[in-house]
Design an enzyme around this catalytic site. Structure first.
Site, short mmCIF file in Angstrom:
data_model
loop_
_atom_site.label_atom_id
_atom_site.label_comp_id
_atom_site.label_asym_id
_atom_site.label_seq_id
_atom_site.Cartn_x
_atom_site.Cartn_y
_atom_site.Cartn_z
N GLU A 87 -0.79 -5.41 3.76
CA GLU A 87 -0.99 -4.13 4.94
C GLU A 87 -0.81 -5.36 6.09
O GLU A 87 -0.89 -5.87 6.64
CB GLU A 87 -2.55 -3.87 4.77
CG GLU A 87 -3.16 -3.42 3.48
CD GLU A 87 -3.88 -2.43 3.71
OE1 GLU A 87 -4.67 -1.39 3.34
OE2 GLU A 87 -4.94 -2.90 4.67
N GLY A 132 -2.63 -3.31 -1.94
CA GLY A 132 -1.36 -4.10 -1.28
C GLY A 132 -1.01 -4.67 -0.11
O GLY A 132 -1.96 -4.60 0.64
N ASN A 147 -1.04 6.04 3.00
CA ASN A 147 -1.60 5.97 1.61
C ASN A 147 -2.44 7.11 1.40
O ASN A 147 -3.03 7.20 2.52
CB ASN A 147 -1.75 5.27 0.87
CG ASN A 147 -1.80 4.89 -0.29
OD1 ASN A 147 -1.84 6.43 -1.05
ND2 ASN A 147 -1.77 4.14 -1.40
N SER A 167 -5.64 5.79 -0.71
CA SER A 167 -5.03 4.32 -0.87
C SER A 167 -6.58 3.71 -1.53
O SER A 167 -7.80 3.85 -1.57
CB SER A 167 -5.26 3.48 0.87
OG SER A 167 -4.80 1.92 0.68
N SER A 168 -6.28 2.32 -2.76
CA SER A 168 -7.39 1.59 -3.03
C SER A 168 -8.27 0.30 -2.42
O SER A 168 -7.09 -0.04 -1.58
CB SER A 168 -7.13 0.94 -4.36
OG SER A 168 -6.75 1.68 -5.62
N SER A 188 0.37 -0.74 -0.23
CA SER A 188 0.44 -0.09 0.22
C SER A 188 0.44 1.46 -0.22
O SER A 188 2.03 1.44 1.15
CB SER A 188 -0.84 -0.35 1.44
OG SER A 188 -1.23 1.38 1.89
N GLY A 189 0.88 2.19 -0.39
CA GLY A 189 1.78 3.14 -1.28
C GLY A 189 2.17 3.33 -1.84
O GLY A 189 3.22 4.61 -2.44
N THR A 222 -1.97 2.76 -8.38
CA THR A 222 -3.18 2.82 -8.56
C THR A 222 -2.49 3.79 -9.83
O THR A 222 -2.84 4.23 -10.85
CB THR A 222 -3.68 3.74 -7.65
OG1 THR A 222 -4.56 3.44 -6.87
CG2 THR A 222 -4.94 4.61 -8.24
#
Length: 877
Positions: free
Chosen positions: A538, A536, A317, A320-321, A271-272, A276
């Protein structure tokens, strides 16, 4: 202007080998914000973490008779019925690697105790520089001053002089290799050399680096001048060959056209890490190359809609998705985009809820605010829990304008847009609905205040009906129908389940409208490129059910990566009988078995405990310890916690809320309430829910009774995940690994330990080892014999294709170390395609003694074959 003066540092060939850089013109410095902080992402096919959620062991893969153990022993595999034997897989043709690096020395088998290091004693190599690891774990480049016996004296950059054990020094590459754009070009492929090379490039805004067939993308957390129409044209015309997302997308579209096989671009990372933005950049290139039908503009405009409704701010993030998305872009026979399709399932809220709530409150015009009775964000309980209302550098009001514009582009009518905003406002007002006690048994009813009244008005139902749906439950006992009053905790669960269900259904409805707008059904040709951007891996201080599902999905994605880049590749070598020293890699199959095994896997045990009326988070944790403590990937902790050894590291999960979130708490009463609404969207949501509940059920169920046909959240999530993996398995994959250089989202900050952890867990170095010691260019004996057999001094008509192939190679003195002869194919080392073709082309011209204009018959056919070959236009047969 010279060819190099106008080129930004990120596209200068930095002492890269081989030097084969061509650039015509000076690309414009269009900027794209790469860091995950700006809104506007694209969407998507796939899955997400559960709707009700809140915000491995190491084994060496065995191959027997050419089929991996994993798919034989795992009955519950997404590849069941979809396993491709090696002979059925499309070959990687010799056209595919024209621009590969020159051959490099073979790499010895990876040492499992120090798998990242070329650790041959540096002193014996008589090199001047070496890497030395400091007590804090960081690597420093030292200069060897003297060596005596087993000890060396080195000088560090800060002037310190140390006496160290010579065996602790790791060889450093010569300076000429500083900043090479492909890790395959490094003479010494070890941990510190890779970290240094990536950091060297990152410091010069060269954020893309090849690791053999994988693109490594490091998030710069700032604007970089690498994008725009001029760059797109340059990559399209092959005047730039530096690593880039554009280059990956270009390869995908060329292979789709040439091989007539669907392609996928699989973007992964923590994540981050920038997944995206990377997905949007890939879409930008595909839309530009496939443009002309007008639909490419609509495809790009889906980004702000899906980001607004599916992304949220988390601690690590800003964008974040909270769902997984796979967008399929379909192409016509002429290479123009003919449609696209996307599917998503909404995830739970994070530290800031979904962007669209804040955008609506900030950007709604006065008339809409009055109609929806909108308040400020800090007046809604769902939004003020985290005390976070804004994102630095993001204008929510402006983003709302962009979302409305995008909804216009994808043909969502003004009337439907207002209804969408009404559903969002209803969700916010539901969070403010409160309850009051009505007896001494803790039974409650909803307070008839403005919150309840606004919800009823917005969804189009009677206030009393809404009150009953939130505070009572109808049950059938024998032949009698009874009404059960709800306690405070039950009423709150019912309210929140209704809010989450409305939002999830709204998201699905929006994706359906987008797909209708893109008209995939009418113009679909069967050729497509899919772009996967999934949440992602986590690991937080407290990890709950959402992280559990997200990390399980990432385990499956890592297995797909392993399957294609390690398992299938090496299986082909073994099946074709060539001499091959197997490269070891971390296989996460044991961790997947921990999740998926029946009846004693994490998911099965969770579903089983969810069916028990008296089941609790504590009994669930005890059950896991009882059945799984012998599993090397599992460790029971105190109280209600357990730890899983994932491919990316250990994560400890708190089981608090696991059972509640795994149960689908939306009762039939709530669905019936939505069905009775006068507003058409709630009616549509209810119809879809009822249709889903009528489908045949496979797997664990919930409690018996009115809701007995409901699948658990984890089971539905697993089903979506398997569908996604089966879809990906039918494509030729292209992998992009996004790397997060620091946790503070700061430009110019490169934390060695954090980068190293990500590179280790995703197997980047093992991919490079296989690529440069392997044989990426291959051709069947039959094809090779047909193409070049006429060059033999003696007739080859009576010989079988294998003997013809060998005879050709021997006759023209092709070095034996540059190829291997398999049972069905010839396998060539990296970089052999162009020299081989050049040799044969020269021989053909000498043999015919004529120019192209005078070639006839068979000679002309050979010339045309070579021309197509050199232009990468010849289809794989």
């Amino acid at each position: 202007m010279s060819q190099k003066t106008g080129l930004p540092p990120s596209h200068r060939c930095t002492k890269s080998l081989p030097v084969d850089f061509r650039f015509m013109g000076s690309p414009a410095s269009d900027h794209i914000e790469y860091a995950d902080v700006n809104l506007g992402n694209n969407g998507v096919n796939g899955l997400s973490a559960p709707e009700n959620g809140d915000s491995g062991g190491k084994v060496v893969e065995k191959v027997e008779k050419g089929i991996a153990d994993t798919d034989q022993v795992n009955e519950d595999s997404p590849y069941i019925g979809n396993v491709m034997l090696v002979e059925d897989r499309p070959s990687v043709s010799d056209e595919d690697l024209d621009s590969a690096a020159t051959p490099l020395p073979a790499v010895s088998k990876s040492n499992m105790e120090h798998m990242w290091s070329d650790i041959t004693s540096h002193a014996t190599k008589k090199k001047v520089q070496s890497w030395f690891q400091l007590p804090n774990g960081k690597w420093e480049l030292g200069r060897i001053m003297s060596t005596s016996g087993t000890e060396s004296v080195i000088s560090l950059p800060d002037g310190k002089v140390l006496k160290v054990n010579s065996d602790s020094l790791i060889p450093a590459n010569p300076e000429i290799l500083d900043g090479v754009d492909d890790l395959m070009q490094l003479s010494y492929l070890n941990e510190p050399s890779v970290l240094f090379n990536l950091q060297y490039r990152y410091n010069q805004d060269m954020i893309y680096t090849k690791a053999g067939p994988v693109l490594v993308a490091i998030n710069p957390f700032k604007r970089v001048s690498l994008y725009g129409n001029d760059y797109i044209e340059a990559y399209k015309n092959k005047s730039i060959e530096n690593p880039h997302v554009y280059a990956i997308a270009d390869t995908a579209i060329r292979e789709m056209t040439r091989d007539e096989v669907n392609q996928s671009i699989i973007i992964s990372g923590e994540s981050g890490a920038g997944k995206t933005e990377t997905a949007k950049i890939a879409m930008q290139y595909l839309a530009a190359l496939g443009g002309g039908s007008g639909i490419e503009y609509e495809i790009l405009k889906t980004n702000p809609i899906l980001e607004a409704f599916g992304n949220a701010k988390t601690l690590r993030n800003d964008n974040s998705s909270r769902f997984g998305k796979l967008i399929e872009i379909h192409f016509s026979e002429t290479g123009k985009i003919s449609g696209a399709k996307s599917r998503v399932v909404q995830c739970a809220e994070g530290e800031r809820s979904y962007h669209i709530f804040y955008q609506l409150c900030a950007g709604a015009p006065c008339a809409l605010r009055e109609k929806l009775n909108l308040k400020d964000v800090d007046e809604y309980k769902y939004l003020k829990q985290s005390n976070c209302y804004s994102i630095t550098g993001v204008d929510d009001a402006e983003q709302f304008r962009i979302v409305k514009e995008a909804l216009d582009v994808v043909h969502v009518s003004k009337e439907d847009q207002e209804t969408v905003f009404a559903m969002l406002a209803a969700v916010l007002w539901l969070g403010n609905v409160s309850f009051t006690l009505i007896d001494n048994e803790n039974h409650v009813k909803a307070v008839a205040d403005e919150s309840l009244i606004n919800v009823a008005k917005l969804i189009g139902c009677n206030t009393e009906d809404l009150n009953l749906a939130l505070s009572t439950r109808k049950m059938r006992v024998g032949n009698d129908n009874i009404v059960q009053k709800l306690t405070l905790s039950q009423a709150i669960d019912t309210r929140d389940a209704l809010a989450k269900s409305i939002y999830a259904s709204l998201f699905e409805w929006l994706v359906e409208q987008i797909n209708k707008s893109l008209a995939v059904g009418k113009r679909r040709t069967g050729r497509s490129i899919s772009i996967l951007d999934i949440y992602g891996f986590e690991s937080f201080d407290r990890n709950s059910f959402e992280q559990f599902c997200i990390n399980y999905a990432n385990e499956r994605l890592q297995q797909h990566f392993n399957r294609h880049l390690f398992k299938l590749e090496q299986e082909e070598y073994i099946q074709d009988g060539i001499d091959w020293a197997k490269v070891d890699f971390d296989d996460n199959q044991d961790c997947l078995n921990l999740f998926e095994k029946k009846p004693l896997g994490l998911l099965s045990l969770l579903d089983e405990e969810s069916t028990f009326p008296n089941g609790s988070d504590f009994t669930f944790a005890n059950k896991l310890r009882q059945h799984l403590n012998s599993n090397l990937c599992f460790r029971g902790e105190r109280e209600k916690a357990f730890t899983v050894s994932h491919f990316a590291g250990e994560v400890t999960y708190d089981t608090t809320g696991f059972l509640e979130k795994n149960r689908d708490l939306l009762h039939l009463d709530s669905i019936q309430l939505l069905s009775s609404c006068s507003c058409h969207l709630p009616q549509t949501f209810a119809s879809n829910m009822l249709n889903q509940s009528e489908k045949p059920v496979v797997g664990p169920l919930h409690k018996a009774g009115a809701d007995s046909q409901k699948l658990s959240v984890a089971t539905k999530f697993k089903g979506q995940l398997f569908q996604l993996m089966q879809r990906l398995e039918s494509t030729t994959p292209h992998f992009i690994r996004c790397i997060k250089p620091n946790n503070s989202q700061s430009p110019r900050s490169y934390e060695q330990g954090l980068v190293l952890q990500q590179l280790r867990c995703c197997g980047v170095l093992e991919v490079v080892r296989i690529s440069r010691s392997g044989f990426p260019t291959r051709m069947s004996h039959q094809k090779f014999a047909i193409r070049y057999g006429f060059l033999l001094l003696e007739s080859a008509a009576s010989q079988d294709p294998l003997n013809v192939s060998v005879a050709i190679l021997h006759q023209f003195n092709i070095l034996p170390e540059m190829y291997q002869v398999g049972y069905t194919k010839l396998f060539f080392r990296t970089g052999q395609a162009i020299p081989l073709r050049s040799t044969f082309a020269g021989l053909i011209f000498r043999k015919t003694g004529r120019g192209k204009a005078s070639l006839v018959g068979r000679d002309m056919e050979v010339w045309q074959s070579l021309t197509r070959l050199l232009n990468n236009d010849e289809p794989v047969k």
